[in-house]
Design an enzyme around this catalytic site. Structure first.
Site, PDB file in Angstrom:
ATOM      1  N   CYS A   2      -2.109  -3.479  -5.683  1.00  0.00           N
ATOM      2  CA  CYS A   2      -2.388  -4.435  -4.610  1.00  0.00           C
ATOM      3  C   CYS A   2      -3.881  -4.617  -4.396  1.00  0.00           C
ATOM      4  CB  CYS A   2      -1.790  -3.939  -3.304  1.00  0.00           C
ATOM      5  SG  CYS A   2      -0.044  -3.575  -3.411  1.00  0.00           S
ATOM      6  N   ARG A  27      -6.272  -6.986 -11.096  1.00  0.00           N
ATOM      7  CA  ARG A  27      -5.711  -5.677 -10.758  1.00  0.00           C
ATOM      8  C   ARG A  27      -4.214  -5.625 -11.024  1.00  0.00           C
ATOM      9  NH1 ARG A  27      -8.973  -2.854  -6.884  1.00  0.00           N
ATOM     10  NH2 ARG A  27      -7.155  -1.984  -5.883  1.00  0.00           N
ATOM     11  N   TRP A  74       1.541  -5.777  -5.626  1.00  0.00           N
ATOM     12  CA  TRP A  74       2.147  -5.221  -6.837  1.00  0.00           C
ATOM     13  C   TRP A  74       3.294  -4.354  -6.331  1.00  0.00           C
ATOM     14  CZ3 TRP A  74       2.741  -0.374  -9.266  1.00  0.00           C
ATOM     15  CH2 TRP A  74       2.982  -0.412 -10.636  1.00  0.00           C
ATOM     16  N   ASN A 100      -2.593  -1.695   1.022  1.00  0.00           N
ATOM     17  CA  ASN A 100      -2.567  -1.203  -0.359  1.00  0.00           C
ATOM     18  C   ASN A 100      -2.282   0.294  -0.266  1.00  0.00           C
ATOM     19  OD1 ASN A 100      -3.084  -0.409  -2.970  1.00  0.00           O
ATOM     20  ND2 ASN A 100      -5.262  -0.923  -2.943  1.00  0.00           N
ATOM     21  N   GLY A 101      -1.275   0.774  -1.001  1.00  0.00           N
ATOM     22  CA  GLY A 101      -0.932   2.202  -0.938  1.00  0.00           C
ATOM     23  C   GLY A 101       0.559   2.364  -0.679  1.00  0.00           C
ATOM     24  N   GLU A 479      -4.835   4.931 -29.282  1.00  0.00           N
ATOM     25  CA  GLU A 479      -5.423   3.862 -28.452  1.00  0.00           C
ATOM     26  C   GLU A 479      -5.073   2.479 -29.028  1.00  0.00           C
ATOM     27  OE1 GLU A 479      -6.429   3.381 -25.638  1.00  0.00           O
ATOM     28  OE2 GLU A 479      -7.674   1.587 -25.690  1.00  0.00           O
ATOM     29  N   LYS A 483      -2.972  -0.402 -27.035  1.00  0.00           N
ATOM     30  CA  LYS A 483      -3.572  -1.714 -26.806  1.00  0.00           C
ATOM     31  C   LYS A 483      -2.602  -2.829 -27.181  1.00  0.00           C
ATOM     32  CE  LYS A 483      -6.062  -1.347 -24.835  1.00  0.00           C
ATOM     33  NZ  LYS A 483      -6.779  -0.446 -23.985  1.00  0.00           N
ATOM     34  N   GLU A 486       0.454  -3.035 -24.752  1.00  0.00           N
ATOM     35  CA  GLU A 486       0.130  -3.610 -23.444  1.00  0.00           C
ATOM     36  C   GLU A 486       0.066  -5.119 -23.461  1.00  0.00           C
ATOM     37  OE1 GLU A 486      -3.165  -1.587 -20.934  1.00  0.00           O
ATOM     38  OE2 GLU A 486      -3.722  -1.412 -23.041  1.00  0.00           O
ATOM     39  N   HIS A 502       8.336  14.418 -40.880  1.00  0.00           N
ATOM     40  CA  HIS A 502       9.095  15.292 -39.995  1.00  0.00           C
ATOM     41  C   HIS A 502       9.999  14.503 -39.052  1.00  0.00           C
ATOM     42  CE1 HIS A 502       6.880  18.683 -41.536  1.00  0.00           C
ATOM     43  NE2 HIS A 502       5.777  17.962 -41.390  1.00  0.00           N
ATOM     44  N   LYS A 601      -4.474  -3.138 -12.993  1.00  0.00           N
ATOM     45  CA  LYS A 601      -5.762  -2.650 -13.492  1.00  0.00           C
ATOM     46  C   LYS A 601      -6.129  -1.324 -12.851  1.00  0.00           C
ATOM     47  CE  LYS A 601      -9.674  -2.991 -15.719  1.00  0.00           C
ATOM     48  NZ  LYS A 601      -9.581  -2.628 -17.149  1.00  0.00           N
TER      49      LYS A 601
HETATM   50  C1  F6R Z   1      -5.085   0.537 -20.714  1.00  0.00           C
HETATM   51  C2  F6R Z   1      -5.581   0.810 -19.397  1.00  0.00           C
HETATM   52  C3  F6R Z   1      -4.996   1.937 -18.641  1.00  0.00           C
HETATM   53  C4  F6R Z   1      -6.111   2.695 -17.902  1.00  0.00           C
HETATM   54  C5  F6R Z   1      -5.508   3.783 -17.010  1.00  0.00           C
HETATM   55  C6  F6R Z   1      -6.582   4.585 -16.305  1.00  0.00           C
HETATM   56  O1  F6R Z   1      -5.752  -0.507 -21.322  1.00  0.00           O
HETATM   57  O2  F6R Z   1      -6.452   0.140 -18.914  1.00  0.00           O
HETATM   58  O3  F6R Z   1      -4.270   2.776 -19.469  1.00  0.00           O
HETATM   59  O4  F6R Z   1      -6.972   3.252 -18.854  1.00  0.00           O
HETATM   60  O5  F6R Z   1      -4.682   3.199 -16.043  1.00  0.00           O
HETATM   61  O6  F6R Z   1      -7.382   3.775 -15.505  1.00  0.00           O
HETATM   62  P1  F6R Z   1      -8.805   4.258 -15.029  1.00  0.00           P
HETATM   63  O7  F6R Z   1      -9.661   4.399 -16.222  1.00  0.00           O
HETATM   64  O8  F6R Z   1      -9.274   3.199 -14.087  1.00  0.00           O
HETATM   65  O9  F6R Z   1      -8.596   5.580 -14.346  1.00  0.00           O
END
Ligand code: F6R
Length: 606
Positions: A2, A27, A74, A100-101, A479, A483, A486, A502, A601
């Site tokens: 949020c 976000r 959210w 938010n929360g 990673e 990527k 996502e 395995h 985000k």
């Molecule tokens: C993936 C991504 C998430 C963040 C994770 C941690 O692309 O962005 O996996 O890396 O939510 O977020 P931060 O770095 O803000 O703690």
């Protein structure tokens, strides 16, 4: 997660709130809304779906207003819908709240209010706040809010309007971020500074337990007991241009292309006279007794931590381990006063990482944050904070923040290695120069980004794929796989190449894409054997390796070359084609690259 914005001032409040909501879109959200104080009444408009829906529904309405709050939601409690969107009125519409929360005891509070005759209009936890404000209102809004907050358990950043206080915007925070923007005859609140940059760069970061009352010409901050307190005024260095797309079709692509610059900026900030320098943050006294390092983070930041562990072990020769923040607490980590725990977080607000940080602090560790956001909660909680120089990262999928985190880890490893005498002068010099050359090499890959498009074309119609690698390459594979998952919604899995036989090889079938990262020179032959094994079962192999690696090229269906470097730094480079592969696959599928479904985000709930 949020996002909150709030405004009190002379501008068109509706437009200021809409602008703020749009900048907070990144976000992650599923609905949006706003409340405006108009002629002594509070008008609420809210809509499920994109902010455009809210904008459309308000386009023919002209609300003259000097005070307003807005929200991107959210969903946590209650499905995304108009009625569950914020702001939430109290029953008599005297109050509107954005939040938010999570209010953990909302069911108990709701039951108590229902027993008193309150009727709820939504399924959310937030609505208990507005109903409580109505129920407990005693003519003094600050006193009322302070009493309401004492009944809440959980986390919140809130913005509140009360019709009897038409020129005031009230806000408070506990475990959720909230920043106050300081203007000339106008003031703002927001979940993060990007919503404020258009209007002001001067801010106060609220701390847990703070409440504030904003008027056009006045900001008053209080602690939980309503005692006036001062918070330090901070100035934001980011500019609006950094927070806009600058001609790129998506923030993700812009941020991938900013990587040479942000790695260079992070390097320049931390390297003085060819020496990695963190002496302003960590002294020899701080680290001389450290015998163990934990690195704790979530998602992409966790993957940066895996590379960090590799760098700290290889370069600083320090016993290091990486853990996922949400698991760290349950793993009973061996922490004592010889342990340093490094928390990595782009946003500096991730709940799981913050909770792990508090736990490590309690157990006596030296806590160090690596974060991108100045003044963020994690930066304030940690004993020491190292800032990455990525600038605002808007796309949900993290790219440039990740690379700056890696830059910090390698430089930190060099700094510690020198302090602890665990590196030769020649090696030190060579390693600094390797990192210094990275921006140019990354730029070279970006200049040739077109060569990645055929692999994306191949990937885009698949439902599943694999990413494999050995040693450092495995840490890049995880990673790369995250990527593409996502942003393209293709199921992929990353695993260490040696694990193929395995179990997972059972899944290899005709046409399945297997992305092989193979930059560790001593391990190339083993990787080539793995490629042959999957190809024999019909896989289509996309490999990433050094440009001159002929034996890798010869066995791959699609080879993506990266410039030469020492093996231990290859992660700076091999990730770039994988980020581009994810981006191009997503855009070829017509996905909203910057705002993939279900993702947020800044993950501010556990
Ligand atoms: C993936 C991504 C998430 C963040 C994770 C941690 O692309 O962005 O996996 O890396 O939510 O977020 P931060 O770095 O803000 O703690």
């Amino acid at each position: 997660m949020c996002g909150i914005v709030g405004y009190v001032g002379h501008r068109d409040t509706k437009e200021v709130i809409l602008h703020g909501l749009k900048t907070l879109e990144y976000r992650g959200y599923d609905s949006s809304g706003m409340a405006l104080m108009t002629n002594g009444e509070i008008i609420v408009e809210k809509k499920a779906g994109r902010i455009q829906n809210l904008e459309d529904s308000m386009s023919d309405k002209n609300f003259a207003s000097e005070v307003g709050i807005g929200h991107t939601r959210w969903a946590t409690h209650g499905v995304p819908s108009d009625k569950n969107s914020h702001p939430h009125y109290s029953m008599d519409k005297s109050v509107a709240v954005v939040h938010n929360g999570i209010i953990e005891n909302y069911q108990t509070l709701r039951k108590e209010l229902e027993d008193k005759g309150y009727v709820f209009a939504s399924d959310t936890d937030t609505e208990v706040i507005s109903q409580l404000v109505q129920d407990m209102y005693n003519g003094d809004i600050l006193d009322t809010i302070s009493k309401v907050l004492k009944k809440l358990e959980g986390s919140y950043a809130i913005g509140v309007l009360h019709k009897n206080h038409p020129d005031e915007l009230i806000c408070a925070r506990e475990h959720s971020p909230l920043v106050i923007g300081i203007g000339e005859k106008e003031n703002f609140i927001a979940s993060d500074v990007s919503a404020l940059l258009k209007y002001t760069k001067n801010v106060y970061y609220l701390e847990d337990g703070d409440m504030a009352v904003l008027k056009t010409q006045d900001i008053k901050i209080f602690d939980k007991e309503k005692n006036p307190i001062e918070r330090e005024k901070k100035s934001i260095e980011w500019n609006l241009e950094q927070a806009t797309k600058c001609g790129y079709p998506h923030f993700m692509l812009k941020e991938i292309f900013e990587q040479p610059q942000v790695v260079e900026e992070t390097f320049n900030k931390r390297v003085h006279n060819e020496k990695a320098d963190f002496s302003d943050i960590l002294s020899y006294e701080d680290i001389k007794h450290i015998d163990k390092i934990y690195i704790v983070a979530c998602g992409t930041a966790y993957h940066a931590g895996l590379q960090g562990q590799f760098a700290l072990q290889k370069i600083a020769k320090l016993n290091s381990a990486t853990d996922i923040a949400s698991e760290f607490r349950y793993n009973d980590p061996f922490i004592d006063n010889k342990t340093m725990v490094i928390f990595v977080s782009q946003s500096g607000e991730t709940s799981d990482t913050l909770a792990a940080l508090k736990e490590a602090k309690k157990k006596g560790a030296l806590t160090v944050a690596i974060t991108n956001v100045v003044g963020s909660t994690i930066s304030r909680e940690a004993d020491k904070t190292i800032y990455t120089m990525a600038g605002p990262e808007i796309a949900v999928a993290s790219t440039k923040a990740y690379l700056t985190q890696i830059t910090i880890f390698y430089l930190l490893a060099l700094y510690i290695a020198e302090l602890r005498n665990s590196i030769s002068k020649d090696e030190y010099k060579k390693y600094i120069s390797e990192i210094k050359n990275m921006p140019e090499k990354i730029q070279h890959i970006l200049d040739n980004s077109e060569i990645i498009k055929p692999a994306a074309e191949y990937f885009k119609d698949k439902t599943s794929g694999f990413y494999i690698g050995r040693g450092l390459d495995y840490k890049i594979a995880v990673e790369g796989s995250l990527k593409i998952k996502e942003v393209s919604y293709i199921h992929t899995e990353a695993f260490a190449s040696g694990e193929l036989k395995h179990g997972t090889i059972a899944l290899i079938e005709e046409g399945i894409p297997v992305v092989v990262i193979a930059t560790q020179r001593e391990l190339i032959d083993k990787s080539v054997s793995n490629i042959k094994e999957v190809k024999a079962r019909g896989a289509y192999v996309i490999s990433v390796g050094f440009e001159d690696c002929e034996n890798l090229k010869n066995v791959s269906d699609n080879f993506i070359g990266i410039p030469e470097c020492d093996d231990i730094f290859s992660g700076f480079l091999s990730i770039i084609p994988l980020q581009l592969l994810a981006y191009y696959t997503s855009s070829a599928k017509g996905i909203d690259v910057d705002k993939p479904r279900n993702l947020a985000k800044s993950v501010t709930v556990e």
